[in-house]
Design a protein around this motif. Structure first.
Motif, mmCIF file in Angstrom:
data_model
loop_
_atom_site.group_PDB
_atom_site.id
_atom_site.type_symbol
_atom_site.label_atom_id
_atom_site.label_comp_id
_atom_site.label_asym_id
_atom_site.label_seq_id
_atom_site.Cartn_x
_atom_site.Cartn_y
_atom_site.Cartn_z
ATOM 1 N N MET A 1 0.789 -1.194 0.039
ATOM 2 C CA MET A 1 0.088 -0.087 0.023
ATOM 3 C C MET A 1 0.662 1.236 0.030
ATOM 4 O O MET A 1 2.008 1.339 0.730
ATOM 5 N N HIS A 2 0.394 2.425 -0.633
ATOM 6 C CA HIS A 2 1.031 3.469 -0.728
ATOM 7 C C HIS A 2 0.267 4.378 -0.040
ATOM 8 O O HIS A 2 -0.620 4.869 -0.038
ATOM 9 N N ILE A 3 1.063 4.944 1.058
ATOM 10 C CA ILE A 3 0.471 5.948 1.978
ATOM 11 C C ILE A 3 0.921 7.179 1.616
ATOM 12 O O ILE A 3 2.249 7.755 1.874
ATOM 13 N N ALA A 4 0.327 8.309 1.609
ATOM 14 C CA ALA A 4 0.764 9.754 1.486
ATOM 15 C C ALA A 4 0.272 10.518 2.556
ATOM 16 O O ALA A 4 -0.936 10.711 2.891
ATOM 17 N N ILE A 5 1.369 11.095 3.437
ATOM 18 C CA ILE A 5 0.871 11.828 4.479
ATOM 19 C C ILE A 5 1.120 13.457 4.501
ATOM 20 O O ILE A 5 2.400 13.912 4.063
ATOM 21 N N LEU A 92 -0.362 16.239 -6.191
ATOM 22 C CA LEU A 92 -0.789 16.090 -7.629
ATOM 23 C C LEU A 92 0.430 15.253 -8.372
ATOM 24 O O LEU A 92 0.059 14.654 -9.453
ATOM 25 N N ALA A 93 1.603 15.627 -8.061
ATOM 26 C CA ALA A 93 2.801 15.093 -8.779
ATOM 27 C C ALA A 93 3.294 13.934 -8.304
ATOM 28 O O ALA A 93 3.914 13.080 -9.192
ATOM 29 N N ILE A 94 3.121 13.469 -7.169
ATOM 30 C CA ILE A 94 3.976 12.344 -6.391
ATOM 31 C C ILE A 94 2.928 11.255 -7.230
ATOM 32 O O ILE A 94 1.790 11.240 -7.526
ATOM 33 N N PRO A 95 3.544 9.911 -7.157
ATOM 34 C CA PRO A 95 2.748 8.520 -7.574
ATOM 35 C C PRO A 95 1.603 8.530 -6.733
ATOM 36 O O PRO A 95 1.677 8.932 -5.577
ATOM 37 N N LYS A 96 0.664 7.905 -7.428
ATOM 38 C CA LYS A 96 -0.859 8.096 -6.895
ATOM 39 C C LYS A 96 -0.920 6.981 -5.612
ATOM 40 O O LYS A 96 -0.440 5.955 -5.659
ATOM 41 N N PRO A 97 -1.468 7.614 -4.362
ATOM 42 C CA PRO A 97 -1.358 6.794 -3.441
ATOM 43 C C PRO A 97 -2.719 6.037 -3.418
ATOM 44 O O PRO A 97 -3.609 6.206 -3.928
ATOM 45 N N TRP A 111 -7.351 20.307 4.730
ATOM 46 C CA TRP A 111 -8.121 20.891 3.682
ATOM 47 C C TRP A 111 -7.694 20.471 2.362
ATOM 48 O O TRP A 111 -8.201 20.125 1.008
ATOM 49 N N MET A 112 -6.274 20.737 2.189
ATOM 50 C CA MET A 112 -5.602 20.440 0.906
ATOM 51 C C MET A 112 -5.466 19.067 0.848
ATOM 52 O O MET A 112 -5.509 18.537 -0.308
ATOM 53 N N ALA A 113 -5.342 18.321 1.828
ATOM 54 C CA ALA A 113 -5.302 16.559 1.703
ATOM 55 C C ALA A 113 -6.741 16.303 1.140
ATOM 56 O O ALA A 113 -6.821 15.506 0.101
ATOM 57 N N ASP A 114 -8.025 16.883 1.436
ATOM 58 C CA ASP A 114 -9.197 16.485 0.911
ATOM 59 C C ASP A 114 -9.143 17.084 -0.414
ATOM 60 O O ASP A 114 -9.815 16.255 -1.468
ATOM 61 N N ARG A 115 -8.602 18.274 -0.780
ATOM 62 C CA ARG A 115 -8.486 18.506 -2.301
ATOM 63 C C ARG A 115 -7.856 17.601 -3.172
ATOM 64 O O ARG A 115 -8.244 17.179 -4.380
ATOM 65 N N VAL A 116 -6.613 17.067 -2.872
ATOM 66 C CA VAL A 116 -5.872 16.149 -3.515
ATOM 67 C C VAL A 116 -6.380 14.787 -3.630
ATOM 68 O O VAL A 116 -6.382 14.103 -4.771
ATOM 69 N N ALA A 117 -7.208 14.311 -2.645
ATOM 70 C CA ALA A 117 -7.858 13.001 -2.482
ATOM 71 C C ALA A 117 -8.852 13.078 -3.426
ATOM 72 O O ALA A 117 -9.010 12.025 -4.307
ATOM 73 N N LYS A 118 -9.795 14.179 -3.683
ATOM 74 C CA LYS A 118 -10.843 14.308 -4.773
ATOM 75 C C LYS A 118 -10.153 14.115 -5.970
ATOM 76 O O LYS A 118 -10.646 13.739 -6.865
ATOM 77 N N LEU A 119 -9.033 14.979 -6.235
ATOM 78 C CA LEU A 119 -8.695 15.089 -7.603
ATOM 79 C C LEU A 119 -7.876 13.726 -8.092
ATOM 80 O O LEU A 119 -8.110 13.635 -9.299
ATOM 81 N N ARG A 120 -7.550 13.175 -7.101
ATOM 82 C CA ARG A 120 -6.818 11.894 -7.511
ATOM 83 C C ARG A 120 -7.726 10.566 -7.262
ATOM 84 O O ARG A 120 -7.403 9.385 -7.615
ATOM 85 N N GLY A 121 -8.893 10.677 -6.943
ATOM 86 C CA GLY A 121 -9.895 9.572 -6.660
ATOM 87 C C GLY A 121 -9.503 8.522 -5.730
ATOM 88 O O GLY A 121 -9.684 7.574 -5.866
ATOM 89 N N VAL A 122 -8.844 9.065 -4.464
ATOM 90 C CA VAL A 122 -8.531 8.156 -3.371
ATOM 91 C C VAL A 122 -9.083 8.680 -2.105
ATOM 92 O O VAL A 122 -9.637 9.818 -1.897
ATOM 93 N N PRO A 123 -9.392 7.776 -1.170
ATOM 94 C CA PRO A 123 -9.915 7.994 0.193
ATOM 95 C C PRO A 123 -8.994 8.705 1.066
ATOM 96 O O PRO A 123 -7.423 8.800 0.716
ATOM 97 N N TRP A 124 -9.356 9.787 1.999
ATOM 98 C CA TRP A 124 -8.301 10.054 2.969
ATOM 99 C C TRP A 124 -8.792 10.101 4.621
ATOM 100 O O TRP A 124 -10.094 9.919 4.845
#
Length: 401
Positions: A1-5, A92-97, A111-124
């Protein structure tokens, strides 16, 4: 699993800080791919150079952005905004988590984690370290009512958007649930402590420290932490003055912050007040082992009663009883387990008397210390807490798939 924090305030054990996430990342990186999006703000506060800046295996994405507890509101907002913009670009640039983990404070990071999660289609997952915006509002930092309303609306929106929420105390969990969030979406994971660092401290090191600071024959009352406006520091200062005629009692304060100048002036006048500079993480445990008693001190504000202070866990793990000043869950904890006392914030006479009574009862202190250490081993081990965090992240990622 890839985790982005996403965590603006990353630090390591060379810093005068709790290092919860360092321990968690170290644990997770042995099992998963971990990317950390952070700032360099804490690097300037590094005291020693004994640890790598991030644990082995963690991919670091770091923005050079200043931050300090001494900053005013304007400079903090610039720091928060700059990191939020960097987080979006880098997220948005790192490998998709598989899952994103957003850490408050400040609220701009989740707030920014939420934005990135929505744009990349992953849960947060939203980790609530402090209740924002309640903390800056109750501290008087956000005065405009329209802005307060907007911030509370943003907070509630983030709670609803997150796949899971991880508060750091039972009172925080109750607060989040009161916002209409179901308990099955909330998992409390306490701040905890690093038991391996506790166990590394030897009696010889403690005695060497006692000699170094000329504390032989003294009963040490320790406050280790920030001298901030939220930390009830004037009450500690007045309690030290009230006990100045007890030559066997010495207050040792290790830290820095807003009240530092006032404390330095007082220490020149009081023989029973010793100030030490901020300490790297391993050294803090030596101080707790040296102390007869420690103070976990905050102002009497509802938002502060919910917090999860590292010094509480560190002290109990070192068999050192605590006096807490919040009427919330920490009061319930020390009373339930018999590992300390409660003394109301803002009442220096009561604090001085509680200290005097406890230090005059060596058997009570000893038993309280043993009970505190037992509960720390059972509930506060960060290795176990890291596993709980891993379980949350795995379940969220699996459910999304």
């Amino acid at each position: 699993m890839h985790i982005a924090i996403f965590n603006q305030h990353h630090h390591n054990p060379d810093c005068p800080a709790t290092c919860r996430h360092y321990t968690f990342l170290e644990y997770l990186a042995k099992r998963h791919k971990v990317s950390l999006v952070t700032s360099s703000g804490w690097k300037q506060l590094r005291i020693t150079d004994n640890y790598s800046w991030v644990p082995e295996g963690v991919e670091l994405y770091e923005q050079v952005v200043p931050y300090s507890n001494k900053m005013g509101i304007g400079r903090r907002l610039v720091s928060y905004g700059g990191f939020a913009a960097y987080s979006l670009t880098k997220g948005l640039a790192i490998p998709k988590p598989d899952v994103i983990w957003g850490v408050s404070t400040p609220l701009s990071t989740p707030w920014m984690a939420d934005r990135v999660a929505k744009l990349r289609g992953v849960p947060w997952v939203f980790e609530v370290q402090d209740l924002w915006p309640s903390f800056p509002i109750e501290m008087g930092a956000v005065k405009k009512e329209w802005l307060q309303r907007r911030l509370y609306q943003l907070e509630n929106k983030l709670y609803r958007s997150a796949s899971h929420i991880v508060p750091l105390s039972p009172d925080m969990e109750s607060y989040v649930a009161a916002q209409g969030i179901t308990h099955d979406k909330i998992t409390t994971i306490l701040n905890g402590t690093d038991l391996e660092m506790v166990d590394a401290v030897t009696p010889e090191q403690v005695e060497a420290l006692r000699r170094q600071y000329k504390l032989q024959g003294k009963q040490v009352v320790l406050y280790a932490g920030t001298y901030g406006r939220a930390n009830n520091i004037p009450t500690i200062m007045q309690a030290a003055e009230a006990l100045a005629d007890h030559p066997n009692i010495t207050f040792v304060l290790a830290g820095g912050g807003y009240y530092e100048e006032e404390l330095q002036k007082l220490a020149k006048r009081l023989p029973n007040l010793r100030l030490l500079p901020p300490q790297p993480r391993p050294e803090v445990f030596k101080l707790f082992k040296l102390a007869a008693l420690s103070l976990v001190s905050f102002n009497d504000l509802p938002v502060l009663a919910s917090n999860s202070p590292a010094k509480l866990y560190d002290s109990l793990a070192c068999s050192t009883p605590v006096i807490v000043t919040n009427p919330g869950w920490t009061k319930s904890l020390v009373e339930q387990h018999g590992c300390g006392r409660y003394s109301p914030a803002g009442q220096p006479t009561a604090l001085a008397e509680t200290i005097r009574q406890l230090l005059a009862s060596p058997e009570e202190l000893k038993e309280a210390g043993l009970r505190g250490a037992a509960v720390a081993r059972e509930q506060f081990d960060r290795q176990l807490l890291a596993r709980q965090m891993e379980d949350v992240l795995l379940k969220v990622a699996a459910k999304a798939k």
